[in-house]
Design a protein around this motif. Sequence first.
Motif, PDB file in Angstrom:
ATOM      1  N   LEU A 259      12.677 -19.468-122.384  1.00  0.00           N
ATOM      2  CA  LEU A 259      13.306 -19.238-123.687  1.00  0.00           C
ATOM      3  C   LEU A 259      12.673 -18.041-124.372  1.00  0.00           C
ATOM      4  CD1 LEU A 259      15.235 -20.448-125.973  1.00  0.00           C
ATOM      5  CD2 LEU A 259      13.158 -21.513-126.852  1.00  0.00           C
ATOM      6  N   ARG A 260      11.364 -17.897-124.202  1.00  0.00           N
ATOM      7  CA  ARG A 260      10.630 -16.831-124.873  1.00  0.00           C
ATOM      8  C   ARG A 260      10.321 -15.670-123.929  1.00  0.00           C
ATOM      9  NH1 ARG A 260       7.246 -20.928-128.902  1.00  0.00           N
ATOM     10  NH2 ARG A 260       9.014 -21.174-130.343  1.00  0.00           N
ATOM     11  N   ASP A 261      11.241 -15.486-122.982  1.00  0.00           N
ATOM     12  CA  ASP A 261      11.254 -14.297-122.128  1.00  0.00           C
ATOM     13  C   ASP A 261       9.968 -14.090-121.354  1.00  0.00           C
ATOM     14  OD1 ASP A 261      13.895 -13.513-122.800  1.00  0.00           O
ATOM     15  OD2 ASP A 261      13.172 -12.699-124.696  1.00  0.00           O
ATOM     16  N   GLY A 262       9.350 -15.179-120.912  1.00  0.00           N
ATOM     17  CA  GLY A 262       8.176 -15.077-120.045  1.00  0.00           C
ATOM     18  C   GLY A 262       6.848 -15.082-120.760  1.00  0.00           C
ATOM     19  N   ARG A 263       6.869 -15.256-122.098  1.00  0.00           N
ATOM     20  CA  ARG A 263       5.614 -15.319-122.859  1.00  0.00           C
ATOM     21  C   ARG A 263       5.153 -16.760-122.996  1.00  0.00           C
ATOM     22  NH1 ARG A 263       5.760 -14.714-127.814  1.00  0.00           N
ATOM     23  NH2 ARG A 263       8.026 -14.821-128.145  1.00  0.00           N
ATOM     24  N   TRP A 264       3.831 -16.932-123.008  1.00  0.00           N
ATOM     25  CA  TRP A 264       3.245 -18.225-123.343  1.00  0.00           C
ATOM     26  C   TRP A 264       2.120 -17.970-124.330  1.00  0.00           C
ATOM     27  CZ3 TRP A 264       5.361 -22.753-122.672  1.00  0.00           C
ATOM     28  CH2 TRP A 264       4.623 -23.899-122.930  1.00  0.00           C
ATOM     29  N   GLY A 265       2.378 -18.249-125.584  1.00  0.00           N
ATOM     30  CA  GLY A 265       1.430 -17.861-126.625  1.00  0.00           C
ATOM     31  C   GLY A 265       1.298 -16.341-126.645  1.00  0.00           C
ATOM     32  N   GLU A 266       0.076 -15.858-126.610  1.00  0.00           N
ATOM     33  CA  GLU A 266      -0.171 -14.413-126.629  1.00  0.00           C
ATOM     34  C   GLU A 266      -0.199 -13.823-125.225  1.00  0.00           C
ATOM     35  OE1 GLU A 266      -3.563 -13.381-128.947  1.00  0.00           O
ATOM     36  OE2 GLU A 266      -3.106 -14.828-130.529  1.00  0.00           O
ATOM     37  N   ARG A 267       0.024 -14.634-124.225  1.00  0.00           N
ATOM     38  CA  ARG A 267      -0.064 -14.181-122.833  1.00  0.00           C
ATOM     39  C   ARG A 267       1.328 -13.999-122.244  1.00  0.00           C
ATOM     40  NH1 ARG A 267      -3.083 -17.612-117.992  1.00  0.00           N
ATOM     41  NH2 ARG A 267      -2.655 -16.137-116.279  1.00  0.00           N
ATOM     42  N   ARG A 268       1.532 -12.898-121.539  1.00  0.00           N
ATOM     43  CA  ARG A 268       2.789 -12.704-120.822  1.00  0.00           C
ATOM     44  C   ARG A 268       2.585 -13.134-119.379  1.00  0.00           C
ATOM     45  NH1 ARG A 268       7.641 -11.114-120.830  1.00  0.00           N
ATOM     46  NH2 ARG A 268       7.650 -10.528-123.028  1.00  0.00           N
ATOM     47  N   LEU A 269       3.221 -14.242-119.016  1.00  0.00           N
ATOM     48  CA  LEU A 269       3.118 -14.738-117.648  1.00  0.00           C
ATOM     49  C   LEU A 269       4.144 -14.089-116.729  1.00  0.00           C
ATOM     50  CD1 LEU A 269       2.530 -18.603-117.898  1.00  0.00           C
ATOM     51  CD2 LEU A 269       0.942 -16.865-117.080  1.00  0.00           C
ATOM     52  N   LEU A 270       5.356 -13.860-117.239  1.00  0.00           N
ATOM     53  CA  LEU A 270       6.432 -13.266-116.449  1.00  0.00           C
ATOM     54  C   LEU A 270       6.799 -11.923-117.044  1.00  0.00           C
ATOM     55  CD1 LEU A 270       8.794 -16.385-116.095  1.00  0.00           C
ATOM     56  CD2 LEU A 270       7.026 -15.608-114.506  1.00  0.00           C
ATOM     57  N   PRO A 271       6.833 -10.865-116.246  1.00  0.00           N
ATOM     58  CA  PRO A 271       7.255  -9.565-116.774  1.00  0.00           C
ATOM     59  C   PRO A 271       8.669  -9.635-117.351  1.00  0.00           C
ATOM     60  CG  PRO A 271       6.255  -9.317-114.606  1.00  0.00           C
ATOM     61  CD  PRO A 271       6.445 -10.794-114.824  1.00  0.00           C
TER      62      PRO A 271
END
Length: 369
Positions: A259-271
């Motif tokens: 939903l949040r385009d690959g972000r988890w908190g302040e970390r981008r897990l998926l480009p």
Amino acid sequence: MSAIAFPVRFLLACLAAAVLAAGPAGAGEAWPGADWTRQPVVPGAALEAFEAYAFPPRDEAERSDAVVVIRDGVLVYERYAAPTTERTPHLVWSVSKSLLACLLGIAYGEGRFRLDDPAVRYYPALAAHPDLRLRHLLNWTSGLAWEEDYEYAPLRSSVVAMLYTRGHNDMARFVARHQADAMPGTRFSYSSGDSVLLAAALKGMLPAERYADYPWRALFEPLGITSAVWERDAAGTFIGASYAYLNARDLARVGLLMLRDGRWGERRLLPADWVAFNRSPVPGYQPRAAGLVPGGHWWLNLPLEGAPRPWPDAPADTFAALGHWGQALYVLPAEKLVIVRFADDRDPSYRHNDFLHLARAAFVSGEAR
């Protein structure tokens, strides 16, 4: 300093201060910790109608084992039918394919491969298919001869043979031995075999000692998922087409990530470009009337020329991970909704569109449908 320059600089300084005060991107969003923040939806006629559809009496054809609804990072609804509980890791069947896509997205962000790399580079058993690219496998356009039938036609089913009979010890090798009946990238054909080849390719991208715990270290643990089980075949390859198990709350975390385009908190897990690929229709796909639109190992609600939107009562940007017998992870970005449904549907009477229509009425505040 001129009379004009001073107010401009002053305004810029105020703007910078406001940005700093607001904190990093995503600040103020709700994210789950060990548990979800909860704010139950107000009961009413819309919720009653939704529950009547999602949880009919158990002697009817369709039923739900679990439904969890997340609105903008907050848990607003959950219900279970025994024996499933909030702790039960449920078999998600082909939802596993979209989990695999997330896992590959992390590997992509780590620079371990590119979409147009030949699959044989990472899985040498594909030597007979040198033109097959990872992109093709992710789009289910490998061109390999494959019959994606299930219990309805078991004698001709490639996937039944792979999972349970002559291919079960080394599933990827079984798939790789199939002949091609189309050039890679020219024909869409949904295939659990393509997904298993991707799981084998992932093994070739990683040091041998890192593969067995990679789903947990790379994806599940960063999301706070504690219930995940993912089976491997006798060759040690994850069954990337199916056989992942999660509880409903944990699967919802994957939905929030998407939903949040690959972000988890302040970390981008998926480009961001990986998520965009997941949510882009397969190139050259010819839609069928009311059929789902395939993306990069996800299913899309986009209208394509010659066919209506698959789920007309859901926004066009809705996408989903779907599995056998009614497993579903729906993501509705326009309405900040993530919905997990576990089920045991044994006939086709359940309708995604009807479920989503009623869910929007119950959980999207201020809207009556």
